[in-house]
Write a protein that holds these residues in place. Structure first.
Motif, PDB file in Angstrom:
ATOM      1  N   ARG A  14       0.805  -1.214   0.000  1.00  0.00           N
ATOM      2  CA  ARG A  14       0.000   0.000   0.000  1.00  0.00           C
ATOM      3  C   ARG A  14       0.848   1.278   0.000  1.00  0.00           C
ATOM      4  NH1 ARG A  14      -3.575   3.308   2.940  1.00  0.00           N
ATOM      5  NH2 ARG A  14      -5.690   3.260   2.136  1.00  0.00           N
ATOM      6  N   PHE A  15       1.875   1.311   0.874  1.00  0.00           N
ATOM      7  CA  PHE A  15       2.681   2.527   0.977  1.00  0.00           C
ATOM      8  C   PHE A  15       3.284   2.952  -0.369  1.00  0.00           C
ATOM      9  CE2 PHE A  15       6.468   4.979   1.788  1.00  0.00           C
ATOM     10  CZ  PHE A  15       6.071   5.891   2.744  1.00  0.00           C
ATOM     11  N   PRO A  16       3.949   2.026  -1.102  1.00  0.00           N
ATOM     12  CA  PRO A  16       4.575   2.455  -2.366  1.00  0.00           C
ATOM     13  C   PRO A  16       3.576   3.016  -3.371  1.00  0.00           C
ATOM     14  CG  PRO A  16       5.413   0.311  -1.716  1.00  0.00           C
ATOM     15  CD  PRO A  16       4.285   0.620  -0.779  1.00  0.00           C
ATOM     16  N   TYR A  17       2.385   2.414  -3.477  1.00  0.00           N
ATOM     17  CA  TYR A  17       1.481   2.950  -4.510  1.00  0.00           C
ATOM     18  C   TYR A  17       0.915   4.303  -4.114  1.00  0.00           C
ATOM     19  CZ  TYR A  17      -3.337   1.553  -2.870  1.00  0.00           C
ATOM     20  OH  TYR A  17      -4.532   1.422  -2.219  1.00  0.00           O
ATOM     21  N   LEU A  18       0.748   4.520  -2.797  1.00  0.00           N
ATOM     22  CA  LEU A  18       0.284   5.848  -2.373  1.00  0.00           C
ATOM     23  C   LEU A  18       1.374   6.890  -2.586  1.00  0.00           C
ATOM     24  CD1 LEU A  18      -1.620   5.091   0.944  1.00  0.00           C
ATOM     25  CD2 LEU A  18      -2.583   5.745  -1.252  1.00  0.00           C
ATOM     26  N   ALA A  19       2.609   6.528  -2.231  1.00  0.00           N
ATOM     27  CA  ALA A  19       3.716   7.474  -2.409  1.00  0.00           C
ATOM     28  C   ALA A  19       3.866   7.814  -3.882  1.00  0.00           C
ATOM     29  CB  ALA A  19       5.012   6.886  -1.853  1.00  0.00           C
ATOM     30  N   ALA A  20       3.769   6.796  -4.748  1.00  0.00           N
ATOM     31  CA  ALA A  20       3.907   7.046  -6.187  1.00  0.00           C
ATOM     32  C   ALA A  20       2.813   8.000  -6.668  1.00  0.00           C
ATOM     33  CB  ALA A  20       3.833   5.733  -6.959  1.00  0.00           C
ATOM     34  N   LYS A  21       1.608   7.771  -6.186  1.00  0.00           N
ATOM     35  CA  LYS A  21       0.454   8.526  -6.680  1.00  0.00           C
ATOM     36  C   LYS A  21       0.392   9.945  -6.115  1.00  0.00           C
ATOM     37  CE  LYS A  21      -4.521   7.785  -7.001  1.00  0.00           C
ATOM     38  NZ  LYS A  21      -5.562   6.785  -6.775  1.00  0.00           N
TER      39      LYS A  21
ATOM     40  N   ASN B 273       8.327  18.041  -3.319  1.00  0.00           N
ATOM     41  CA  ASN B 273       8.031  19.116  -4.252  1.00  0.00           C
ATOM     42  C   ASN B 273       6.704  19.742  -3.798  1.00  0.00           C
ATOM     43  OD1 ASN B 273       7.069  20.652  -6.342  1.00  0.00           O
ATOM     44  ND2 ASN B 273       7.621  19.196  -7.945  1.00  0.00           N
ATOM     45  N   PHE B 274       6.779  21.023  -3.402  1.00  0.00           N
ATOM     46  CA  PHE B 274       5.601  21.612  -2.771  1.00  0.00           C
ATOM     47  C   PHE B 274       4.417  21.767  -3.706  1.00  0.00           C
ATOM     48  CE2 PHE B 274       8.761  21.995   0.374  1.00  0.00           C
ATOM     49  CZ  PHE B 274       8.057  21.830   1.561  1.00  0.00           C
ATOM     50  N   GLU B 275       4.692  21.675  -5.000  1.00  0.00           N
ATOM     51  CA  GLU B 275       3.560  21.699  -5.944  1.00  0.00           C
ATOM     52  C   GLU B 275       2.677  20.464  -5.778  1.00  0.00           C
ATOM     53  OE1 GLU B 275       5.017  22.097  -9.914  1.00  0.00           O
ATOM     54  OE2 GLU B 275       5.883  24.059  -9.413  1.00  0.00           O
ATOM     55  N   HIS B 276       3.258  19.405  -5.203  1.00  0.00           N
ATOM     56  CA  HIS B 276       2.491  18.166  -5.036  1.00  0.00           C
ATOM     57  C   HIS B 276       1.668  18.143  -3.756  1.00  0.00           C
ATOM     58  CE1 HIS B 276       5.599  16.048  -7.773  1.00  0.00           C
ATOM     59  NE2 HIS B 276       4.548  16.443  -8.461  1.00  0.00           N
ATOM     60  N   PHE B 277       1.765  19.219  -2.972  1.00  0.00           N
ATOM     61  CA  PHE B 277       1.046  19.202  -1.705  1.00  0.00           C
ATOM     62  C   PHE B 277      -0.444  19.480  -1.922  1.00  0.00           C
ATOM     63  CE2 PHE B 277      -0.774  21.021   2.072  1.00  0.00           C
ATOM     64  CZ  PHE B 277      -0.319  20.153   3.047  1.00  0.00           C
ATOM     65  N   SER B 278      -1.276  18.660  -1.291  1.00  0.00           N
ATOM     66  CA  SER B 278      -2.709  18.952  -1.322  1.00  0.00           C
ATOM     67  C   SER B 278      -3.354  18.278  -0.122  1.00  0.00           C
ATOM     68  CB  SER B 278      -3.355  18.431  -2.608  1.00  0.00           C
ATOM     69  OG  SER B 278      -3.508  17.036  -2.514  1.00  0.00           O
ATOM     70  N   VAL B 279      -4.615  18.616   0.126  1.00  0.00           N
ATOM     71  CA  VAL B 279      -5.305  17.998   1.256  1.00  0.00           C
ATOM     72  C   VAL B 279      -5.391  16.484   1.059  1.00  0.00           C
ATOM     73  CG1 VAL B 279      -7.443  17.939   2.588  1.00  0.00           C
ATOM     74  CG2 VAL B 279      -6.627  20.078   1.650  1.00  0.00           C
ATOM     75  N   THR B 280      -5.531  16.077  -0.195  1.00  0.00           N
ATOM     76  CA  THR B 280      -5.601  14.643  -0.483  1.00  0.00           C
ATOM     77  C   THR B 280      -4.310  13.939  -0.046  1.00  0.00           C
ATOM     78  OG1 THR B 280      -6.589  15.463  -2.505  1.00  0.00           O
ATOM     79  CG2 THR B 280      -6.483  13.091  -2.249  1.00  0.00           C
ATOM     80  N   THR B 281      -3.174  14.625  -0.226  1.00  0.00           N
ATOM     81  CA  THR B 281      -1.902  14.031   0.204  1.00  0.00           C
ATOM     82  C   THR B 281      -1.935  13.777   1.702  1.00  0.00           C
ATOM     83  OG1 THR B 281      -0.845  15.467  -1.414  1.00  0.00           O
ATOM     84  CG2 THR B 281       0.617  14.311   0.114  1.00  0.00           C
ATOM     85  N   VAL B 282      -2.417  14.759   2.467  1.00  0.00           N
ATOM     86  CA  VAL B 282      -2.444  14.609   3.927  1.00  0.00           C
ATOM     87  C   VAL B 282      -3.437  13.513   4.323  1.00  0.00           C
ATOM     88  CG1 VAL B 282      -2.696  15.784   6.136  1.00  0.00           C
ATOM     89  CG2 VAL B 282      -1.964  17.068   4.136  1.00  0.00           C
ATOM     90  N   LEU B 283      -4.577  13.498   3.662  1.00  0.00           N
ATOM     91  CA  LEU B 283      -5.575  12.476   3.996  1.00  0.00           C
ATOM     92  C   LEU B 283      -5.031  11.080   3.702  1.00  0.00           C
ATOM     93  CD1 LEU B 283      -8.490  11.802   4.881  1.00  0.00           C
ATOM     94  CD2 LEU B 283      -9.110  11.813   2.470  1.00  0.00           C
ATOM     95  N   ALA B 284      -4.392  10.945   2.529  1.00  0.00           N
ATOM     96  CA  ALA B 284      -3.844   9.636   2.163  1.00  0.00           C
ATOM     97  C   ALA B 284      -2.771   9.219   3.174  1.00  0.00           C
ATOM     98  CB  ALA B 284      -3.265   9.685   0.756  1.00  0.00           C
ATOM     99  N   ALA B 285      -1.919  10.179   3.560  1.00  0.00           N
ATOM    100  CA  ALA B 285      -0.839   9.852   4.500  1.00  0.00           C
ATOM    101  C   ALA B 285      -1.404   9.492   5.870  1.00  0.00           C
ATOM    102  CB  ALA B 285       0.134  11.032   4.616  1.00  0.00           C
ATOM    103  N   LEU B 286      -2.446  10.209   6.260  1.00  0.00           N
ATOM    104  CA  LEU B 286      -3.048   9.947   7.578  1.00  0.00           C
ATOM    105  C   LEU B 286      -3.702   8.557   7.595  1.00  0.00           C
ATOM    106  CD1 LEU B 286      -3.533  11.531  10.242  1.00  0.00           C
ATOM    107  CD2 LEU B 286      -5.820  12.028   9.388  1.00  0.00           C
ATOM    108  N   GLY B 287      -4.459   8.247   6.550  1.00  0.00           N
ATOM    109  CA  GLY B 287      -5.095   6.938   6.456  1.00  0.00           C
ATOM    110  C   GLY B 287      -4.044   5.839   6.463  1.00  0.00           C
ATOM    111  N   GLN B 288      -2.966   6.067   5.723  1.00  0.00           N
ATOM    112  CA  GLN B 288      -1.895   5.069   5.657  1.00  0.00           C
ATOM    113  C   GLN B 288      -1.232   4.880   7.026  1.00  0.00           C
ATOM    114  OE1 GLN B 288      -0.971   2.850   3.695  1.00  0.00           O
ATOM    115  NE2 GLN B 288       1.050   2.291   4.449  1.00  0.00           N
ATOM    116  N   LEU B 289      -1.088   5.992   7.751  1.00  0.00           N
ATOM    117  CA  LEU B 289      -0.489   5.905   9.085  1.00  0.00           C
ATOM    118  C   LEU B 289      -1.326   5.003  10.003  1.00  0.00           C
ATOM    119  CD1 LEU B 289       1.404   6.961  11.354  1.00  0.00           C
ATOM    120  CD2 LEU B 289      -0.196   8.828  11.637  1.00  0.00           C
TER     121      LEU B 289
END
Ligand code: PFF
Length: 451
Positions: A30-37, A202-218
């Motif tokens: 799960r972690f690698p595909y989320l990080a890639a995406k 890369n700060f252009e890649h930052f979004s709320v979805t990134t935080v949500l995905a990271a939180l869910g993964q955590l």
């Protein structure tokens, strides 16, 4: 649970058992595909910050609730305050949702292991192999049922201990082989760009979805917000140092996830130039990428066999702990015997897992809120239910029993250095963050905002 509670005999016992539940498909698949995406280095950075702050505080809260009450999740909240016992029930629902689709992926791992043993490593590296396989009806269901069946048998005969022992040998082999594959991957032609993508935020890649995905993964990766850590905490002796145990589990869990990403993300760049489409593959990423890595590697078939075997063990230790939780809740609640309970859970899991398996083929056209079945169950548990359980746990600890009561429990063994960090995160930072993220994700799921 009415039987006498056994204790982990030492800190290392606690750390190994907790890591056994924590390290699984979440880290490797799960972690690698989320990080890639979700932006590579940006995802990694957000994830690391969350692990060290939020992950630590929530893990501490859950373990200490368990240790203080000596009860598993269902009873622990109620033991501290009757009105709040529903949090335990909500938490117990999470493994019920996760286990079926976890087992579908476990079945895929099984299939690849057997394919490699059967000398089909080259075929498995072909472009259409994976989609051809999951598009079928009977075969993926067969592997899924085999995986869940083995899990059920282990839980039924109570031979988890044997599997845990075996996994103590398998885990270090998994770490070594993952490091080896990661180094190989990173050195393939064109892969270096992928290494940079993976480690540079890369700060252009930052979004709320990134935080949500990271939180869910955590939550998923550390087995948080589903009552598991409470149960493990209830087995922990009072003289074990809680903070340092959590740090060790975090290092282990995050370390393996990081290496798994390094094994997969650069390889995507090497084989398909890191296009957005290739990076956004989702759940299939590992199954498409790794066989190609093995094919290009001398002795790749043997490495592939060892790798899939180790991952299968890591997946089994996790599915066993998921099923054990579900079985013990049902057994306690309905006073059923273990055999019947295991059978019910097995049948229930097969029924709930079937749509996730079929959703890639025969039922590919059926979507819920735009998700295929497997992704939908994954979304509901990781991005909705677990944040809600985590939020309620924070409110409960922060305002009902108060952080001080858990800090006192922690200090029975050693000084709890992160007192202020713990209280501030539990009372203020985490609740606000979770409400914001949940709000945005619901709005986004219904297409009201684009974040
Ligand atoms: N933490 C596991 C993983 O990362 O694969 C998933 C998991 C296992 C969650 C066991 C919950 C659990 F009880």
């Amino acid at each position: 649970m009415s039987e006498k509670r056994s204790n982990f005999s030492s800190k290392i016992g606690f750390v190994l058992a907790t890591a056994g539940s924590a390290v699984g498909l979440g880290n490797i698949w799960r972690f690698p595909y989320l990080a890639a995406k979700h932006g590579g280095g940006m995802f990694l950075l957000v994830y690391l910050i969350l692990v060290l702050t939020f992950g630590f505080a929530l893990a501490a809260a859950e373990i200490l609730i368990g240790r203080k009450t000596g009860q598993s999740a269902i009873n622990a909240f109620g033991a501290l305050s009757k009105k709040w016992s529903f949090i335990g029930w909500l938490a117990a629902l999470v493994p019920v949702i996760i286990l079926p689709y976890y087992s579908v992926i476990g079945g895929w791992i099984f299939k690849y292991l057997v394919a490699f043993i059967g000398g089909q490593a080259n075929a498995a590296a072909g472009d259409d192999y994976f989609t051809g396989f999951i598009g079928k009806v009977g075969e993926p269901i067969g592997w899924f049922m085999l995986f869940i069946g083995i899990t059920a048998l282990i839980v039924l005969f109570g031979v988890e201990k044997g599997v845990e022992k075996a996994s103590k040998i398998m885990m270090p082999i998994l770490v070594v082989i993952t490091i080896f594959i990661a180094i190989y991957s990173a050195c393939m032609p064109g892969a270096f760009e992928g290494v940079l993508y993976y480690i540079t935020p890369n700060f252009e890649h930052f979004s709320v979805t990134t935080v949500l995905a990271a939180l869910g993964q955590l939550f998923y990766s550390m087995s948080l917000a589903m009552g598991i850590m409470i149960t493990y905490g209830s087995y922990m002796k009072k003289d074990v140092n809680v903070s340092s145990s959590i740090h060790q589990v975090e290092i282990f869990d995050t370390g393996i996830a990081f290496l798994a990403g390094l094994m997969i993300v650069p390889a995507v760049f090497s084989f398909s130039g890191g296009s957005e489409e290739a990076l956004g593959k989702g759940p299939s990423l590992m199954f498409i990428t790794l066989p190609k890595v093995f094919q290009s590697m001398p002795g790749g078939t043997v490495i592939g066999i060892i790798f899939f075997l180790m991952v299968l063990f890591a997946a089994l230790t996790s599915s066993i702990s998921l099923m054990e939780t579900v079985v013990s809740v049902i057994q306690d609640k309905f006073k059923l015997n273990r055999k019947i309970t295991c059978l019910i859970v097995f049948i229930g899991c097969v029924a709930l897992g079937l749509p996730s398996s079929l959703g890639n083929g025969a039922w590919a056209g059926v979507k819920i809120l735009g998700f295929a079945f497997l992704d939908f169950f994954d979304f509901i548990s990781n991005s909705v239910l677990m944040p809600i359980v985590a939020l309620l746990t924070c409110i409960f600890v922060g305002y009902v029993i108060k952080p001080k009561s858990l800090i006192e429990e922690a200090e029975l063994s050693a000084q709890f250095k992160a007192k202020t960090l713990f209280s501030v995160i539990i009372r203020y930072v985490a609740p606000v963050l979770i409400v914001l993220i949940l709000g945005f994700s619901v709005l986004e799921a219904f297409g009201i905002v684009k974040v």
